[in-house]
Design an enzyme around this catalytic site. Structure first.
Site, mmCIF file in Angstrom:
data_model
loop_
_atom_site.group_PDB
_atom_site.id
_atom_site.type_symbol
_atom_site.label_atom_id
_atom_site.label_comp_id
_atom_site.label_asym_id
_atom_site.label_seq_id
_atom_site.Cartn_x
_atom_site.Cartn_y
_atom_site.Cartn_z
ATOM 1 N N HIS A 74 -20.453 -23.683 -1.552
ATOM 2 C CA HIS A 74 -21.342 -22.801 -0.607
ATOM 3 C C HIS A 74 -22.148 -23.565 0.238
ATOM 4 O O HIS A 74 -22.915 -24.682 -0.303
ATOM 5 C CB HIS A 74 -22.385 -22.065 -1.491
ATOM 6 N N TYR A 203 -30.966 -14.319 -4.045
ATOM 7 C CA TYR A 203 -32.150 -14.275 -4.692
ATOM 8 C C TYR A 203 -32.801 -13.029 -4.396
ATOM 9 O O TYR A 203 -33.174 -13.158 -3.371
ATOM 10 C CB TYR A 203 -32.859 -15.536 -4.621
ATOM 11 N N PRO A 295 -34.902 -21.707 -14.971
ATOM 12 C CA PRO A 295 -33.747 -21.879 -14.479
ATOM 13 C C PRO A 295 -33.746 -21.653 -12.698
ATOM 14 O O PRO A 295 -32.566 -21.837 -12.073
ATOM 15 C CB PRO A 295 -33.138 -20.645 -15.088
ATOM 16 N N LYS A 299 -31.696 -26.709 -11.635
ATOM 17 C CA LYS A 299 -31.696 -27.872 -11.403
ATOM 18 C C LYS A 299 -31.460 -28.747 -12.631
ATOM 19 O O LYS A 299 -31.495 -29.723 -12.641
ATOM 20 C CB LYS A 299 -33.336 -28.168 -10.917
ATOM 21 N N TYR A 387 -32.908 -27.480 -2.664
ATOM 22 C CA TYR A 387 -31.904 -27.134 -3.108
ATOM 23 C C TYR A 387 -30.438 -27.827 -3.388
ATOM 24 O O TYR A 387 -29.933 -27.820 -4.431
ATOM 25 C CB TYR A 387 -31.705 -25.786 -2.588
HETATM 26 C C1 PHB Z 1 -25.984 -19.496 -12.477
HETATM 27 O O1 PHB Z 1 -25.127 -19.311 -11.814
HETATM 28 O O2 PHB Z 1 -26.186 -19.381 -13.552
HETATM 29 C C2 PHB Z 1 -27.326 -19.802 -11.505
HETATM 30 C C3 PHB Z 1 -27.427 -19.693 -10.230
HETATM 31 C C4 PHB Z 1 -28.573 -20.032 -9.431
HETATM 32 C C5 PHB Z 1 -29.767 -20.106 -10.401
HETATM 33 C C6 PHB Z 1 -29.715 -20.203 -11.752
HETATM 34 C C7 PHB Z 1 -28.397 -20.133 -12.309
HETATM 35 O O3 PHB Z 1 -30.808 -20.589 -9.783
#
Ligand code: PHB
Ligand code: APR
Length: 395
Positions: A74, A203, A295, A299, A387
């Site tokens: 991505h 998000y 989460p 990270k 990120y």
């Molecule tokens: C996930 O795909 O489990 C995942 C993706 C992004 C995050 C946290 C978990 O910020």
């Protein structure tokens, strides 16, 4: 029975396995002791975002073949709020970097396979692991395997056994200072047999709470929604989960969240935690045993990998020259990155979650910050460079 090795590693998570793999490539021997079974660690559902540096390391060290084939690469994410969606273009903002979506247990499978193919030693279902002689001439680890007591004598021990492991508590009282921050919310996560509804991660900030759209494959979606830390999963039948997710991802324009059978549900708590220093005598802590991040931003695994890269370099220096110069600076080097990643994970978390107090000032502040991040190149670039993963600093 007594076994000898150079580095005894406790825990076969990403930290322990990657460390053992890097040491093998440097000609340093290690033995991994893992409390759980191989099946268990290879199927445990965890996060799934790999920073550019983690991807590069897996590829460069010969364990990235399946990642190259099956990983989803991505170049950005979407931030969704106020009924609108905004893309943060990582590739453009960071000079070509991105992330890969590839589940943590797939990384674990690839590393276990590589270690076993190279005759690496992993003792699964090692019970009652105990550490001794950390500040003596040789460190000892005792454990039980199939009811038999065994001893592993090592030059050094790497404590890669996660937050609840035995390594950190084996350090004498008073050596470690812990820094901790709790959050008044958690994530209810599902794995669903549903095509991802968007090419990239979304998000979403919403009045009803945060939601995240992620994925594991072209057929499997991974979705999360903000809930209470003590949320009762039995109060969340599948239909309620989909209704809530549909609400939180709503857009002014047409957009559809794909639904499908839910394969797994769980509630993940959130905390920030750092243990300082990350070393005591012959014991080095790496990964979740030394630090936990919430989460948001995914990270945890990446930070674990960053630690063991430094540790492997330290062992390399020691076994090549006898110098402990780098090993002595292990904690200090790692903690600089750890705290920056703590800052970022805390920031992403506070940016996107609804506060329980529903303070209107707080809400306006969050919306202003989201507006800023999606309209200022400087702000978007700050998010993007964190990120995709901060660059490694020279040491
Ligand atoms: C996930 O795909 O489990 C995942 C993706 C992004 C995050 C946290 C978990 O910020
Ligand atoms: N003896 C032996 N092994 C142990 C013990 C013990 N007493 N306690 C825990 N372990 C094992 C666990 O079973 C687990 O397999 O240590 C391993 C720790 O692995 P992880 O929890 O995966 O931690 P780490 O390798 O540091 O990975 C970083 O990033 O995405 C986050 O939290 C997530 O696991 C992830 C972490």
């Amino acid at each position: 029975m007594k076994i000898r090795t150079q580095v005894g590693i406790i825990g076969a998570g990403p930290a322990g396995l990657m460390l053992s793999h890097l040491l093998y490539l440097q000609g340093v021997e290690s033995v991994i002791l893992e409390a759980a079974s191989r099946e268990h660690i290879e199927s445990r559902i965890r996060a799934g975002v790999l920073e550019q540096g983690t991807v590069d390391l897996l590829m460069e060290t010969g364990v990235g073949e399946r990642l190259r084939r099956e990983g989803m690469f991505h170049e950005g994410i979407e931030l969704r709020f106020g009924g609108q969606t905004h893309r943060i273009d990582f590739c453009e903002l960071t000079g070509g970097k991105g992330v890969a979506i590839y589940a943590q247990h797939e990384v674990v499978k690839d590393l276990v396979a590589a270690r076993l193919t190279a005759n690496g030693q992993i003792v699964f279902e090692a019970a009652n692991v105990q550490l001794r002689g950390l500040d003596g001439a040789r460190a000892e680890i005792s454990f039980e395997k199939d009811g038999l007591l065994q001893e592993l004598s090592c030059d050094f021990i790497a404590g890669c056994d996660g937050f609840h492991g035995v390594s950190r508590p084996s350090i004498p009282e008073g050596v470690i200072t812990s820094y901790e921050q709790a959050y008044p919310f958690a994530w209810l996560g599902i794995l669903a047999q549903a095509r991802p509804s968007s090419v990239e991660l979304i998000y979403a900030y919403h009045d009803r709470g945060f939601a995240l759209h992620s994925m594991r494959s072209p057929q499997i979606s991974r979705l999360y929604l903000q809930c209470a830390p003590d949320e009762d999963l039995s109060a969340w039948p599948d239909e309620r989960i989909w209704t809530e997710l549909q609400r939180r991802f709503t857009l002014a324009a047409d957009w559809n969240l794909n639904e499908g059978p839910i394969l797994q549900k769980s509630v993940t708590g959130m905390r920030s935690f750092v243990a300082e220093p990350m070393q005591f005598a012959k014991l080095f802590l790496a990964g979740d045993s030394a630090h936990i991040v919430p989460p948001t931003g995914a990270k945890g695994l990446n930070l674990a990998i960053a630690d063991v890269r430094v540790l492997a370099d330290g062992f390399k220096q020691f076994y090549e020259s006898g110098s402990t110069e780098l090993l002595n600076r292990y904690s200090e080097i790692c903690l600089r990155r750890v705290w920056k990643v703590q800052r970022f994970s805390w920031w992403m978390t506070s940016l996107l979650h609804r506060h329980v107090s529903n303070n209107p000032f707080e809400e306006r502040r969050q919306l202003a910050e989201l507006d800023y991040v999606t309209s200022s190149r400087a702000a978007a670039q700050t998010l993007a460079e964190n990120y995709v993963g901060l660059p490694r600093e020279p040491y």
